[in-house]
Design a protein around this motif. Structure first.
Motif, PDB file in Angstrom:
ATOM      1  N   ALA A  82       0.868  -1.172   0.000  1.00 31.19           N
ATOM      2  CA  ALA A  82       0.000   0.000   0.000  1.00 31.19           C
ATOM      3  C   ALA A  82       0.904   1.220   0.000  1.00 31.19           C
ATOM      4  N   LYS A  83       0.324   2.391  -0.054  1.00 28.06           N
ATOM      5  CA  LYS A  83       1.131   3.603  -0.039  1.00 28.06           C
ATOM      6  C   LYS A  83       1.963   3.645   1.237  1.00 28.06           C
ATOM      7  N   GLY A  84       3.289   3.620   1.090  1.00 27.43           N
ATOM      8  CA  GLY A  84       4.179   3.683   2.227  1.00 27.43           C
ATOM      9  C   GLY A  84       4.360   2.385   2.982  1.00 27.43           C
ATOM     10  N   VAL A  85       3.843   1.275   2.450  1.00 27.41           N
ATOM     11  CA  VAL A  85       3.929  -0.030   3.111  1.00 27.41           C
ATOM     12  C   VAL A  85       4.471  -1.051   2.108  1.00 27.41           C
ATOM     13  N   TYR A  86       5.478  -1.838   2.539  1.00 25.65           N
ATOM     14  CA  TYR A  86       6.138  -2.783   1.643  1.00 25.65           C
ATOM     15  C   TYR A  86       6.317  -4.130   2.341  1.00 25.65           C
ATOM     16  N   SER A  87       6.303  -5.182   1.542  1.00 25.12           N
ATOM     17  CA  SER A  87       6.739  -6.469   2.076  1.00 25.12           C
ATOM     18  C   SER A  87       8.263  -6.439   2.207  1.00 25.12           C
ATOM     19  N   ILE A  88       8.778  -7.360   3.014  1.00 25.01           N
ATOM     20  CA  ILE A  88      10.208  -7.384   3.317  1.00 25.01           C
ATOM     21  C   ILE A  88      10.929  -8.377   2.414  1.00 25.01           C
ATOM     22  N   ASP A  89      12.057  -7.979   1.884  1.00 25.56           N
ATOM     23  CA  ASP A  89      12.929  -8.910   1.176  1.00 25.56           C
ATOM     24  C   ASP A  89      13.579  -9.794   2.233  1.00 25.56           C
ATOM     25  N   TYR A  90      12.832 -10.831   2.622  1.00 26.75           N
ATOM     26  CA  TYR A  90      13.256 -11.608   3.794  1.00 26.75           C
ATOM     27  C   TYR A  90      14.586 -12.327   3.577  1.00 26.75           C
ATOM     28  N   GLY A  91      14.845 -12.745   2.347  1.00 30.09           N
ATOM     29  CA  GLY A  91      16.120 -13.391   2.087  1.00 30.09           C
ATOM     30  C   GLY A  91      17.297 -12.461   2.308  1.00 30.09           C
ATOM     31  N   ALA A  92      17.086 -11.184   2.027  1.00 33.95           N
ATOM     32  CA  ALA A  92      18.156 -10.207   2.172  1.00 33.95           C
ATOM     33  C   ALA A  92      18.539  -9.990   3.634  1.00 33.95           C
ATOM     34  N   VAL A  93      17.615 -10.293   4.554  1.00 34.78           N
ATOM     35  CA  VAL A  93      17.914 -10.112   5.979  1.00 34.78           C
ATOM     36  C   VAL A  93      18.137 -11.456   6.679  1.00 34.78           C
ATOM     37  N   GLY A  94      18.330 -12.506   5.874  1.00 33.21           N
ATOM     38  CA  GLY A  94      18.729 -13.786   6.439  1.00 33.21           C
ATOM     39  C   GLY A  94      17.605 -14.687   6.903  1.00 33.21           C
ATOM     40  N   LEU A  95      16.374 -14.447   6.444  1.00 29.38           N
ATOM     41  CA  LEU A  95      15.251 -15.302   6.807  1.00 29.38           C
ATOM     42  C   LEU A  95      14.933 -16.271   5.672  1.00 29.38           C
TER      43      LEU A  95
END
Length: 241
Positions: free
Chosen positions: A145-158
Protein backbone atom coordinates in the motif's frame (compact mmCIF):
# COMPACT_ATOMS: atom_id res chain seq x y z
CA UNK A 1 -2.18 -18.09 23.05
CA UNK A 2 0.66 -19.11 20.90
CA UNK A 3 2.91 -16.49 19.45
CA UNK A 4 5.48 -16.01 16.80
CA UNK A 5 6.63 -17.67 13.70
CA UNK A 6 9.72 -15.54 13.32
CA UNK A 7 13.47 -15.65 14.10
CA UNK A 8 15.25 -18.03 16.39
CA UNK A 9 17.35 -15.76 18.56
CA UNK A 10 18.08 -17.31 21.96
CA UNK A 11 16.23 -14.68 23.98
CA UNK A 12 13.05 -15.14 21.97
CA UNK A 13 13.34 -18.90 22.30
CA UNK A 14 13.75 -18.59 26.05
CA UNK A 15 10.69 -16.42 26.37
CA UNK A 16 8.59 -18.77 24.27
CA UNK A 17 9.58 -21.84 26.24
CA UNK A 18 9.19 -20.09 29.57
CA UNK A 19 12.77 -20.81 30.62
CA UNK A 20 13.22 -17.34 32.04
CA UNK A 21 10.69 -17.99 34.80
CA UNK A 22 10.42 -20.45 37.71
CA UNK A 23 8.18 -23.44 37.09
CA UNK A 24 5.60 -22.27 39.62
CA UNK A 25 5.05 -19.04 37.68
CA UNK A 26 4.43 -20.56 34.28
CA UNK A 27 0.69 -21.07 34.61
CA UNK A 28 -0.14 -17.73 36.21
CA UNK A 29 1.91 -15.92 33.58
CA UNK A 30 0.36 -17.73 30.66
CA UNK A 31 -2.71 -15.64 29.91
CA UNK A 32 -4.45 -12.71 31.59
CA UNK A 33 -8.00 -13.35 32.72
CA UNK A 34 -10.94 -10.99 32.93
CA UNK A 35 -10.70 -10.72 36.71
CA UNK A 36 -7.16 -9.34 36.41
CA UNK A 37 -8.20 -6.83 33.77
CA UNK A 38 -11.25 -5.76 35.77
CA UNK A 39 -9.14 -5.26 38.90
CA UNK A 40 -6.61 -3.06 37.11
CA UNK A 41 -9.39 -1.16 35.31
CA UNK A 42 -11.04 -0.44 38.67
CA UNK A 43 -7.71 0.73 40.11
CA UNK A 44 -7.10 3.03 37.12
CA UNK A 45 -10.59 4.53 37.44
CA UNK A 46 -10.09 5.14 41.17
CA UNK A 47 -6.67 6.69 40.60
CA UNK A 48 -8.10 9.04 37.99
CA UNK A 49 -10.85 10.12 40.38
CA UNK A 50 -8.45 10.67 43.26
CA UNK A 51 -5.85 12.50 41.15
CA UNK A 52 -8.18 14.99 39.44
CA UNK A 53 -8.12 13.26 36.07
CA UNK A 54 -4.47 12.21 35.95
CA UNK A 55 -3.71 8.66 34.87
CA UNK A 56 -1.17 6.19 36.35
CA UNK A 57 1.01 6.00 33.26
CA UNK A 58 4.68 6.13 32.36
CA UNK A 59 5.97 9.00 30.26
CA UNK A 60 6.64 8.14 26.62
CA UNK A 61 7.94 10.18 23.69
CA UNK A 62 5.29 12.23 21.93
CA UNK A 63 5.73 10.28 18.70
CA UNK A 64 5.20 6.86 20.36
CA UNK A 65 2.51 4.91 18.44
CA UNK A 66 -0.89 5.35 20.04
CA UNK A 67 -1.38 1.75 21.21
CA UNK A 68 2.00 1.79 22.98
CA UNK A 69 1.94 5.34 24.26
CA UNK A 70 0.29 4.90 27.67
CA UNK A 71 1.78 1.96 29.64
CA UNK A 72 0.44 1.63 33.16
CA UNK A 73 2.82 2.52 35.99
CA UNK A 74 1.88 -0.07 38.59
CA UNK A 75 4.05 1.65 41.22
CA UNK A 76 1.66 4.62 41.18
CA UNK A 77 -1.32 2.35 41.79
CA UNK A 78 0.52 0.55 44.56
CA UNK A 79 1.57 3.78 46.27
CA UNK A 80 -2.08 4.80 46.47
CA UNK A 81 -3.06 1.44 47.92
CA UNK A 82 -5.21 0.62 44.90
CA UNK A 83 -3.45 -2.69 44.19
CA UNK A 84 -1.23 -5.05 46.14
CA UNK A 85 1.06 -6.50 43.50
CA UNK A 86 0.84 -6.22 39.70
CA UNK A 87 -0.86 -9.19 38.01
CA UNK A 88 1.35 -12.23 37.49
CA UNK A 89 0.82 -11.81 33.76
CA UNK A 90 2.35 -8.31 33.81
CA UNK A 91 5.92 -8.09 32.56
CA UNK A 92 7.03 -6.29 35.70
CA UNK A 93 5.92 -9.34 37.70
CA UNK A 94 7.43 -11.98 35.40
CA UNK A 95 4.65 -12.22 32.82
CA UNK A 96 4.48 -11.67 29.08
CA UNK A 97 2.18 -8.65 28.89
CA UNK A 98 2.37 -4.91 29.17
CA UNK A 99 -0.80 -3.34 30.54
CA UNK A 100 -1.59 -0.15 28.66
CA UNK A 101 -4.34 2.44 28.43
CA UNK A 102 -6.16 3.39 25.25
CA UNK A 103 -8.48 6.36 24.63
CA UNK A 104 -7.02 8.18 27.67
CA UNK A 105 -8.97 11.41 27.16
CA UNK A 106 -12.45 10.02 26.53
CA UNK A 107 -12.63 6.66 28.28
CA UNK A 108 -9.34 5.33 29.70
CA UNK A 109 -9.49 1.59 29.07
CA UNK A 110 -6.98 -1.07 30.08
CA UNK A 111 -5.66 -3.26 27.28
CA UNK A 112 -2.74 -5.63 26.74
CA UNK A 113 0.33 -5.84 24.52
CA UNK A 114 2.14 -9.18 24.26
CA UNK A 115 5.84 -8.44 24.74
CA UNK A 116 6.93 -11.67 23.07
CA UNK A 117 5.78 -10.11 19.81
CA UNK A 118 7.63 -6.93 20.73
CA UNK A 119 10.85 -8.87 21.31
CA UNK A 120 10.58 -10.70 18.01
CA UNK A 121 9.97 -7.44 16.16
CA UNK A 122 12.97 -5.85 17.86
CA UNK A 123 15.13 -8.76 16.76
CA UNK A 124 13.95 -8.42 13.17
CA UNK A 125 14.30 -4.64 13.33
CA UNK A 126 17.99 -5.06 14.12
CA UNK A 127 18.40 -7.17 10.99
CA UNK A 128 16.58 -4.54 8.93
CA UNK A 129 18.72 -1.74 10.34
CA UNK A 130 21.93 -3.66 9.69
CA UNK A 131 20.84 -4.21 6.08
CA UNK A 132 19.97 -0.53 5.73
CA UNK A 133 23.35 0.55 7.06
CA UNK A 134 25.10 -1.71 4.58
CA UNK A 135 22.92 -0.84 1.56
CA UNK A 136 21.74 2.72 2.28
CA UNK A 137 18.05 1.74 1.88
CA UNK A 138 15.66 -0.67 3.67
CA UNK A 139 15.07 -4.24 2.40
CA UNK A 140 11.94 -3.40 0.41
CA UNK A 141 10.24 -6.04 -1.70
CA UNK A 142 6.76 -5.41 -3.16
CA UNK A 143 4.64 -2.37 -2.40
CA UNK A 144 1.56 -3.43 -0.40
CA UNK A 145 0.00 0.00 0.00
CA UNK A 146 1.13 3.60 -0.04
CA UNK A 147 4.18 3.68 2.23
CA UNK A 148 3.93 -0.03 3.11
CA UNK A 149 6.14 -2.78 1.64
CA UNK A 150 6.74 -6.47 2.08
CA UNK A 151 10.21 -7.38 3.32
CA UNK A 152 12.93 -8.91 1.18
CA UNK A 153 13.26 -11.61 3.79
CA UNK A 154 16.12 -13.39 2.09
CA UNK A 155 18.16 -10.21 2.17
CA UNK A 156 17.91 -10.11 5.98
CA UNK A 157 18.73 -13.79 6.44
CA UNK A 158 15.25 -15.30 6.81
CA UNK A 159 14.01 -18.41 5.01
CA UNK A 160 10.43 -17.22 4.67
CA UNK A 161 8.37 -14.06 4.99
CA UNK A 162 8.06 -13.12 8.69
CA UNK A 163 4.70 -13.43 10.41
CA UNK A 164 3.24 -13.41 13.92
CA UNK A 165 0.31 -15.26 15.41
CA UNK A 166 -2.70 -13.00 15.77
CA UNK A 167 -3.92 -12.27 19.30
CA UNK A 168 -7.44 -12.18 17.86
CA UNK A 169 -7.61 -15.39 15.84
CA UNK A 170 -5.65 -18.42 14.67
CA UNK A 171 -4.40 -16.53 11.63
CA UNK A 172 -0.82 -15.63 10.83
CA UNK A 173 -0.35 -11.89 10.30
CA UNK A 174 2.28 -10.52 7.90
CA UNK A 175 5.04 -8.23 9.06
CA UNK A 176 5.70 -5.37 6.67
CA UNK A 177 8.00 -2.35 6.57
CA UNK A 178 7.26 1.33 6.06
CA UNK A 179 9.09 4.08 4.17
CA UNK A 180 11.38 4.74 7.12
CA UNK A 181 12.37 1.09 7.51
CA UNK A 182 10.19 0.53 10.60
CA UNK A 183 8.32 -2.73 11.00
CA UNK A 184 4.57 -3.04 11.32
CA UNK A 185 2.04 -5.84 11.71
CA UNK A 186 -0.78 -6.04 9.17
CA UNK A 187 -4.10 -6.70 10.95
CA UNK A 188 -6.33 -6.59 7.87
CA UNK A 189 -7.20 -10.31 8.09
CA UNK A 190 -8.64 -9.86 11.55
CA UNK A 191 -10.27 -6.55 10.72
CA UNK A 192 -12.04 -8.15 7.77
CA UNK A 193 -13.50 -10.87 10.01
CA UNK A 194 -14.57 -8.38 12.65
CA UNK A 195 -16.19 -6.12 10.08
CA UNK A 196 -18.24 -9.10 8.86
CA UNK A 197 -19.12 -10.67 12.20
CA UNK A 198 -19.19 -7.93 14.85
CA UNK A 199 -21.71 -5.18 15.35
CA UNK A 200 -20.15 -1.77 14.74
CA UNK A 201 -20.80 1.70 13.39
CA UNK A 202 -17.38 2.52 11.91
CA UNK A 203 -17.44 4.50 8.69
CA UNK A 204 -14.97 5.48 5.99
CA UNK A 205 -12.36 7.74 7.52
CA UNK A 206 -12.59 6.22 11.01
CA UNK A 207 -9.61 4.38 12.46
CA UNK A 208 -11.10 0.89 12.61
CA UNK A 209 -8.30 -0.60 14.70
CA UNK A 210 -10.54 0.24 17.65
CA UNK A 211 -12.99 -2.39 16.40
CA UNK A 212 -10.49 -4.98 17.63
CA UNK A 213 -10.22 -3.38 21.07
CA UNK A 214 -14.01 -3.07 21.30
CA UNK A 215 -14.31 -6.85 21.54
CA UNK A 216 -11.01 -8.10 22.98
CA UNK A 217 -8.49 -7.19 25.70
CA UNK A 218 -5.64 -6.82 23.19
CA UNK A 219 -4.31 -3.72 21.46
CA UNK A 220 -3.26 -3.92 17.79
CA UNK A 221 0.26 -2.82 18.63
CA UNK A 222 2.87 -2.07 15.97
CA UNK A 223 0.22 -1.17 13.42
CA UNK A 224 -0.71 1.80 11.27
CA UNK A 225 -4.23 3.24 10.94
CA UNK A 226 -6.82 1.43 8.84
CA UNK A 227 -10.24 2.50 7.72
CA UNK A 228 -13.19 0.86 5.99
CA UNK A 229 -14.11 1.23 2.33
CA UNK A 230 -16.88 -0.71 0.60
CA UNK A 231 -17.08 -3.07 3.55
CA UNK A 232 -13.38 -3.97 3.60
CA UNK A 233 -10.41 -2.78 5.65
CA UNK A 234 -7.80 -0.69 3.88
CA UNK A 235 -4.73 1.19 5.01
CA UNK A 236 -5.71 4.75 5.87
CA UNK A 237 -2.97 5.92 3.51
CA UNK A 238 -4.91 4.32 0.64
CA UNK A 239 -8.08 6.32 1.27
CA UNK A 240 -8.93 8.28 -1.90
CA UNK A 241 -8.38 11.97 -1.43
Amino acid sequence: MKFLKLLTLPLVALVLTGCLYPEAQLEKNKMPNQAQLDAIQKAVDQYKQQESGLLPIKTKDQDTPIFLKYPIDFSKLKQKGLIGEPPGTAFINGGHYEYTIITPEDNPTVKLVDLRTAEALRSLQLKVEFYQQENKYPPFNEQIAKGVYSIDYGAVGLEEAPTVDSPYSQQMLPIYINDQGKLLIDYRKDLYEYIRTKEHSYQTGDDIRYLLTDYTPFSPAYSVPYTILDGEPIFMSELPS
